[in-house]
Design a protein around this motif. Structure first.
Motif, short mmCIF file in Angstrom:
data_model
loop_
_atom_site.label_atom_id
_atom_site.label_comp_id
_atom_site.label_asym_id
_atom_site.label_seq_id
_atom_site.Cartn_x
_atom_site.Cartn_y
_atom_site.Cartn_z
N SER A 1 9.79 16.97 -6.87
CA SER A 1 10.98 17.57 -7.48
C SER A 1 10.69 18.03 -8.91
N THR B 1 10.65 21.84 -10.29
CA THR B 1 11.50 22.19 -11.41
C THR B 1 10.70 22.88 -12.52
N LEU C 1 11.33 26.77 -10.16
CA LEU C 1 12.60 27.15 -10.77
C LEU C 1 12.45 28.22 -11.85
#
Length: 251
Positions: A15, A19, A23
């Motif tokens: 994660s 990110t 992202l």
């Protein structure tokens, strides 16, 4: 437990990696299409934020009271790991097990297994038979190497019940140090002790790590403490809502 912890670490690592890489790439690709219109002065969220900032102390007191009210039911939260209780009452697995215990008895499918030296076996047998939670002693026999005896004790309640776990604790406290008490109830008791006994260390480590990271990021001591307290309140409120829905409610 190590496998569960390893899986959780991998999930968090992936994660964080996404990110930090995926992202920003998506933001650069989409650009202004994410928010095509700038926030207007009359937007309802802007008006709400303006009201909160106009009376910060009142907003703090009201929001804290609301979160505390939501968190209050968590005081009665009960933890457990019973597999059958996780199934709906009409589930075929649960129905089959319940019909089986109606015939054989609740503890027949998962008896306790006590391993003792031959010299300790008579005393252990008397302790087991004298306990009111033991419905019957199903059998005794030597191990394959002949050095120990196995005593099979059938409890009166389901293996994941509090009564069966209390029986495990009583037997372990009453028998000699070299006597081992096993079985499903004992395994669940050990699992609960391992998880709940280390829970405070996990919580403390998370709080300390959050404080260190936020202090380095914000270059402040007060702001990280505020963030930690806010997170604790929100988590407590979430547990309170879960208690209302799944413990007090029909689920």
């Amino acid at each position: 437990l190590r496998s569960l912890a390893g899986a959780a670490i991998v999930v968090v690592a992936v994660s964080v990696l996404l990110t930090a890489t995926l992202l920003p790439a998506l933001l650069a690709l989409l650009g202004r299409r994410i928010s095509p219109e700038p926030e207007r002065e009359g937007d309802r969220w802007a008006r709400w934020a303006a009201r909160v900032m106009a009376r910060p102390r009142l907003a703090l007191v009201v929001s804290t009271l609301v979160l505390l009210a939501l968190a209050a039911p968590a005081i009665g939260l009960t933890l457990g790991d019973g597999a059958l209780r996780q199934f709906p009452p009409d589930n075929e697995t649960r129905v089959g097990f319940e019909r089986t215990i109606e015939v054989l008895g609740p503890g027949e499918g998962a008896p306790l297994k006590i391993l003792a030296a031959p010299a300790d076996a008579p005393r252990v047998g008397r302790i087991v038979e004298a306990d009111p939670e033991v419905r019957a002693v199903a059998g005794r026999g030597p191990t394959r190497d002949g050095k120990r005896l196995i005593i099979i004790a059938v409890p009166r309640h389901n293996p994941d019940s509090e009564e069966a776990k209390a029986l495990v604790e009583r037997l372990r406290a009453a028998v000699a140090p070299g006597v081992l008490v096993g079985g499903n109830s004992a395994a669940q008791t050990d699992f609960d002790d391992e998880v709940l006994g280390s829970l405070w260390l996990v919580v403390l480590a998370i709080l300390l790590l959050s404080f260190v990271v936020l202090s380095a990021l914000l270059r402040s001591v007060v702001l990280p403490i505020k963030a930690i307290l806010t997170n604790l309140l929100s988590v407590a409120a979430a547990f309170g809502v879960l208690t209302v829905v799944y413990v007090w409610g029909p689920f």
